[in-house]
Design a protein around this motif. Structure first.
Motif, short mmCIF file in Angstrom:
data_model
loop_
_atom_site.label_atom_id
_atom_site.label_comp_id
_atom_site.label_asym_id
_atom_site.label_seq_id
_atom_site.Cartn_x
_atom_site.Cartn_y
_atom_site.Cartn_z
N ALA A 127 -1.53 1.06 6.65
CA ALA A 127 -1.70 2.35 6.07
C ALA A 127 -2.74 2.50 5.21
N GLY A 128 -4.05 2.67 5.35
CA GLY A 128 -5.18 2.65 4.41
C GLY A 128 -6.05 1.34 4.54
N PHE A 129 -6.17 0.75 5.57
CA PHE A 129 -6.62 -0.42 5.69
C PHE A 129 -8.46 -0.46 5.40
N ASP A 130 -9.11 0.42 5.82
CA ASP A 130 -10.54 0.75 5.49
C ASP A 130 -10.77 1.03 4.17
N GLU A 131 -9.93 1.68 3.41
CA GLU A 131 -10.15 2.20 2.07
C GLU A 131 -9.72 0.75 1.37
N LEU A 132 -9.07 0.05 1.73
CA LEU A 132 -8.49 -1.22 1.16
C LEU A 132 -9.76 -2.23 1.16
N LEU A 133 -10.24 -2.30 2.24
CA LEU A 133 -11.55 -3.14 2.60
C LEU A 133 -12.77 -2.59 1.49
N LEU B 225 0.69 -1.39 0.10
CA LEU B 225 -0.19 0.09 -0.19
C LEU B 225 0.90 1.22 0.07
N PRO B 226 0.39 2.38 -0.33
CA PRO B 226 -1.01 2.80 -0.89
C PRO B 226 -1.35 2.16 -2.36
N VAL B 227 -2.48 1.76 -2.51
CA VAL B 227 -3.03 1.58 -3.69
C VAL B 227 -4.19 2.21 -4.16
N THR C 18 -7.01 -13.47 10.74
CA THR C 18 -8.69 -13.64 10.50
C THR C 18 -9.31 -13.50 9.17
N ASN C 19 -10.14 -14.68 8.93
CA ASN C 19 -10.74 -14.63 7.76
C ASN C 19 -11.97 -13.73 7.37
N ASP C 20 -12.11 -12.86 8.42
CA ASP C 20 -13.20 -11.86 8.28
C ASP C 20 -12.49 -10.52 8.74
N PRO C 21 -11.68 -10.03 7.88
CA PRO C 21 -10.97 -8.52 8.14
C PRO C 21 -12.05 -7.46 7.97
N PHE C 22 -13.17 -7.81 7.41
CA PHE C 22 -14.07 -6.73 7.25
C PHE C 22 -14.84 -6.37 8.65
N ALA C 23 -14.81 -7.23 9.49
CA ALA C 23 -15.34 -6.79 10.84
C ALA C 23 -14.31 -6.11 11.53
N MET C 24 -13.08 -5.75 11.18
CA MET C 24 -12.20 -5.00 11.99
C MET C 24 -12.04 -3.62 11.18
N ARG C 25 -12.93 -3.35 10.60
CA ARG C 25 -12.90 -1.87 10.01
C ARG C 25 -13.20 -0.84 11.17
N GLY C 26 -12.23 -0.07 10.81
CA GLY C 26 -12.24 1.38 11.99
C GLY C 26 -11.10 1.03 12.96
N GLN C 27 -10.65 -0.30 13.04
CA GLN C 27 -9.81 -0.48 14.12
C GLN C 27 -8.47 -0.25 13.53
N LYS C 28 -7.42 -0.08 14.68
CA LYS C 28 -5.97 0.10 14.39
C LYS C 28 -5.42 -1.25 13.98
N ILE C 29 -4.64 -1.22 12.75
CA ILE C 29 -4.05 -2.70 12.42
C ILE C 29 -2.63 -2.52 12.50
N ASP C 30 -2.09 -3.55 13.29
CA ASP C 30 -0.46 -3.84 13.38
C ASP C 30 0.07 -3.49 12.29
N TYR C 31 1.33 -2.78 12.40
CA TYR C 31 2.42 -2.46 11.47
C TYR C 31 2.59 -3.49 10.38
N LEU C 32 2.91 -4.57 11.22
CA LEU C 32 3.56 -5.72 10.50
C LEU C 32 2.23 -6.73 10.14
N SER C 33 1.58 -6.21 9.22
CA SER C 33 0.34 -6.87 8.72
C SER C 33 0.20 -7.09 7.05
N LEU C 34 -0.17 -7.94 6.66
CA LEU C 34 -0.59 -8.36 5.26
C LEU C 34 -1.83 -8.90 5.12
N LEU C 35 -2.64 -8.72 4.00
CA LEU C 35 -3.65 -9.07 3.52
C LEU C 35 -3.50 -10.14 2.12
#
Lengths: 237, 237
Positions: free
Chosen positions: A181-187, A157-159, A213-230
């Motif tokens: 960086a931009g998790f909600d926009e990615l969702l 990201l960003p994309v 998790t296989n339901d990241p959509f449920a995590m909308r609005g939450q702070k996501i750890d820096y070392l994360s991939l999707l």
């Protein structure tokens, strides 16, 4: 007098068991261990991964880097680091440079190599590949990343929407890196696409506090750890 | 009685040193080693990679697969293999299944897993990632695959002109797999693109007879080894 060899070693995603046998063997006989480190870290993740394997008298050299987006600032620091490494190679036979994951996939080792080739072009270099975070994530999830003739894309990201819509026509699985960086926009992008049904979020893969998790959509609005991939897979059939 | 654990182990590209420490440890205590094998192979490459690490009394089970493009034929064989593995898991604590490279990136392990989950859904499975051929190739070449925000695509051949032109707009590095099928046509595509200046061919990476060149265009018309990949990078600036 000849120069020592620089070993660029990928230590994998964060689990000591995911270092390679070759990496372990080289680290066990390396006199100096170079570790790139940002000011904000207490201890380098890469160093903690390999600690069990180091020679007792190994010297650890921390190379400090600013978290800067200014290319000139970074280049100056890498040039300095390359000079420091060149100096070590005049003193020691075996100098190891650690990187998390693989040394040539989104790693800082590429910079060091470029500048070292300028300041000490005669220095012998060997690179030992490492397990990438997304391979480790797939193992954790036990899902195939790609099979047979499927196409894979890896996108930090960003994309933009335009880019994702364009690229996604041609691939079956997309690995997104730096997703904090931009998790909600990615969702949002995924939800409006053919990649909404099978989406996994993996944070700190391979470390003690890994999470998925296989339901990241449920995590909308939450702070996501820096070392994360999707990982997002195209709907089949 | 509980079932034994199936370990899906990625042995890396072909160099025994590129197995992970964890993979080595599990292989050393596995009672059965399952190896998928085609009829044409004399010995499995995956098996030869791990030979130095196996327990003396380990039983090697070769699972024979036809080189078929008929999905139904393959599925029947995988179902049979999954049943064979399920039977082994009733007898043994630790059964290892080997795959070259990573078990979840273009590997047959994904199939086995799918069918095993049908015939023995309660069987515990652990997957140990492995070094992918293209990571090993980048280490051999000592060139960064991707840096910073660059995008990577992995594309097994065949690839059409339309697809390559479309995809290549969005990525900075393309790894082509299975390049022996359609090598000259691939060179044509690259030559007419922004990916013509920096192209590497790597064959049998990690094995004793590995070969690489940064001028694959000179190999037009030659027979290319089956275990070959090509890395093409977008012209910069």
């Amino acid at each position: 007098m000849g120069m020592g060899t620089l070993y660029g070693i990928g230590v994998g995603p964060g689990d000591s068991g995911l270092l390679t046998v070759k990496g372990r063997e080289i680290l066990g006989r390396s006199q100096v261990i170079c570790v790139p480190k940002s000011k904000t870290e207490r201890e380098s993740v890469a160093l903690s991964v390999v600690k069990p394997y180091l020679a007792e008298d190994a010297v650890v050299e921390e190379l400090l880097f600013p978290m800067s987006r200014d290319e000139a600032v970074l280049e100056a620091h890498w040039q300095e680091a390359a000079q420091a490494v060149a100096k070590l190679l005049e003193q020691y036979d075996s100098v190891a440079f650690l990187t998390i994951g693989d040394p040539l996939l989104y790693s800082t080792f590429g910079y060091l190599l470029k500048f070292l080739q300028q300041v000490a072009p005669q220095a012998p270099v060997e690179v030992v590949p490492g397990i990438s975070s997304f391979n480790a994530a797939a193992s954790l999830l036990r899902i195939p990343l790609v099979e047979q003739n499927e196409r894979l894309a890896v996108v930090p990201l960003p994309v933009t929407e335009q880019e994702f819509l364009g690229l996604s026509q041609y691939v079956d699985t997309v690995v997104f890196l730096k997703v904090s960086a931009g998790f909600d926009e990615l969702l949002d992008l995924l939800e409006a696409s053919e990649f909404a049904d099978e989406v996994y979020l993996v944070s700190r893969c391979g470390t003690g506090d890994e999470f998925w998790t296989n339901d990241p959509f449920a995590m909308r609005g939450q702070k996501i750890d820096y070392l994360s991939l999707l990982i997002a897979k195209r709907r089949k059939g």
